[in-house]
Design a protein around this motif. Structure first.
Motif, PDB file in Angstrom:
ATOM      1  N   PHE A 125       0.834  -1.203   0.000  1.00 41.73           N
ATOM      2  CA  PHE A 125       0.000   0.000   0.000  1.00 41.73           C
ATOM      3  C   PHE A 125       0.870   1.254   0.000  1.00 41.73           C
ATOM      4  CE2 PHE A 125      -2.489   3.362   2.031  1.00 41.73           C
ATOM      5  CZ  PHE A 125      -3.626   3.342   1.236  1.00 41.73           C
ATOM      6  N   GLU A 126       1.972   1.244   0.726  1.00 35.79           N
ATOM      7  CA  GLU A 126       2.862   2.398   0.738  1.00 35.79           C
ATOM      8  C   GLU A 126       3.529   2.602  -0.622  1.00 35.79           C
ATOM      9  OE1 GLU A 126       5.428   1.684   4.035  1.00 35.79           O
ATOM     10  OE2 GLU A 126       4.029   2.611   5.478  1.00 35.79           O
ATOM     11  N   ARG A 127       3.790   1.524  -1.331  1.00 35.19           N
ATOM     12  CA  ARG A 127       4.324   1.661  -2.687  1.00 35.19           C
ATOM     13  C   ARG A 127       3.288   2.292  -3.616  1.00 35.19           C
ATOM     14  NH1 ARG A 127       7.434  -3.597  -4.835  1.00 35.19           N
ATOM     15  NH2 ARG A 127       7.947  -2.047  -6.430  1.00 35.19           N
ATOM     16  N   TYR A 128       2.023   1.912  -3.432  1.00 32.93           N
ATOM     17  CA  TYR A 128       0.951   2.536  -4.209  1.00 32.93           C
ATOM     18  C   TYR A 128       0.839   4.030  -3.890  1.00 32.93           C
ATOM     19  CZ  TYR A 128      -3.822   4.279  -4.728  1.00 32.93           C
ATOM     20  OH  TYR A 128      -4.910   5.079  -4.978  1.00 32.93           O
ATOM     21  N   MET A 129       0.910   4.379  -2.605  1.00 36.03           N
ATOM     22  CA  MET A 129       0.815   5.777  -2.217  1.00 36.03           C
ATOM     23  C   MET A 129       2.013   6.566  -2.712  1.00 36.03           C
ATOM     24  SD  MET A 129      -2.079   6.181  -0.830  1.00 36.03           S
ATOM     25  CE  MET A 129      -1.836   7.840  -0.218  1.00 36.03           C
ATOM     26  N   GLY A 130       3.202   5.936  -2.719  1.00 37.25           N
ATOM     27  CA  GLY A 130       4.380   6.608  -3.261  1.00 37.25           C
ATOM     28  C   GLY A 130       4.210   6.918  -4.736  1.00 37.25           C
ATOM     29  N   SER A 131       3.658   5.963  -5.472  1.00 35.68           N
ATOM     30  CA  SER A 131       3.385   6.193  -6.890  1.00 35.68           C
ATOM     31  C   SER A 131       2.342   7.292  -7.068  1.00 35.68           C
ATOM     32  CB  SER A 131       2.903   4.894  -7.544  1.00 35.68           C
ATOM     33  OG  SER A 131       2.526   5.109  -8.885  1.00 35.68           O
ATOM     34  N   ARG A 132       1.362   7.312  -6.199  1.00 33.51           N
ATOM     35  CA  ARG A 132       0.319   8.329  -6.270  1.00 33.51           C
ATOM     36  C   ARG A 132       0.886   9.732  -6.033  1.00 33.51           C
ATOM     37  NH1 ARG A 132      -5.222   8.885  -5.549  1.00 33.51           N
ATOM     38  NH2 ARG A 132      -5.817  10.782  -4.416  1.00 33.51           N
ATOM     39  N   HIS A 133       1.728   9.862  -5.020  1.00 37.56           N
ATOM     40  CA  HIS A 133       2.328  11.159  -4.731  1.00 37.56           C
ATOM     41  C   HIS A 133       3.229  11.613  -5.885  1.00 37.56           C
ATOM     42  CE1 HIS A 133       1.723  10.348  -0.171  1.00 37.56           C
ATOM     43  NE2 HIS A 133       0.669  10.920  -0.708  1.00 37.56           N
TER      44      HIS A 133
END
Length: 216
Positions: free
Chosen positions: A81-89
């Motif tokens: 999930f943090e990898r997804y949020m990193g991509s989102r940011h």
């Protein structure tokens, strides 16, 4: 032109200012996250998208699943999930940078394009004496075209490059494989919890003691 640049800056600020906030959820109250394929209607036709569902309700924003994933405590789910949020940011910053780059390119192109000012003036097939005494043959009183083709080309290239970067950023905002894996780890962690056995004190009439209780 100033209004257009202000609009681009405002859009960029709104993209960067989006907050990804979550609220705390008790681990004991967690429920599985489901997903459905739902039709998606756009300007260029119809497609399908993944719609996540929690406790029977559609999840409006995929990032809102974070409150449940973090509450689960599963390290694999949290990592994905943090990898997804990193991509989102990163996608949000790409959108902001792309919009600003496009605004700069548009400004450069417009500032160096003077084709609208050019004028050839009236055309005289034969030499004609003008009232001021000058002799004109062909086009007279022409206003030269001061357009800088190199600068205009560079501005247009910058404009489309910025749009391409913004499009890549928008694509990175979409839920992808990292979020799917995060949800899979999350659901698996709920199944693996199974029954939690613990010693619980009890009393019944004249009897009391410690019993073994199971929690599902």
């Amino acid at each position: 032109m100033k209004n257009l640049l202000f609009f681009f800056l405002l859009c960029s600020y709104q993209v960067c200012a989006q907050a990804d906030t979550t609220r705390s959820v008790h681990k004991e109250a967690l429920k599985p996250i489901e997903s459905d394929l739902t039709p998606s209607y756009g300007r260029y036709g119809q497609g399908v998208k993944i719609q996540y569902v929690y406790d029977g309700l559609d999840v409006r924003h995929a990032k809102d699943l974070g409150q449940y994933i973090y509450a689960s405590g599963d390290p694999n789910a949290i990592h994905e999930f943090e990898r997804y949020m990193g991509s989102r940011h990163a996608g949000g910053w790409l959108i902001a940078g792309g919009v600003l780059t496009s605004a700069v390119g548009l400004g450069v192109a417009l500032a160096n394009d003077h084709s609208g000012e050019a004028s050839k003036g009236p055309y005289y097939a034969v030499a004609t004496v003008m009232p001021n005494g000058t002799v004109c043959a062909g086009y007279c009183n022409s206003v030269p075209d001061r357009t800088n083709p190199t600068a205009v080309k560079a501005g247009v290239t910058t404009l489309f490059s910025g749009l391409l970067v913004a499009a890549i950023g928008a694509w990175m905002l979409r839920p992808g494989q990292h979020l799917r894996r995060s949800v899979q780890y999350y659901n698996r962690s709920l199944k693996q919890q199974g029954i939690l056995w613990q010693l619980t004190p009890y009393s019944s009439g004249s009897n009391s003691g410690v019993g073994l209780a199971g929690r599902f």
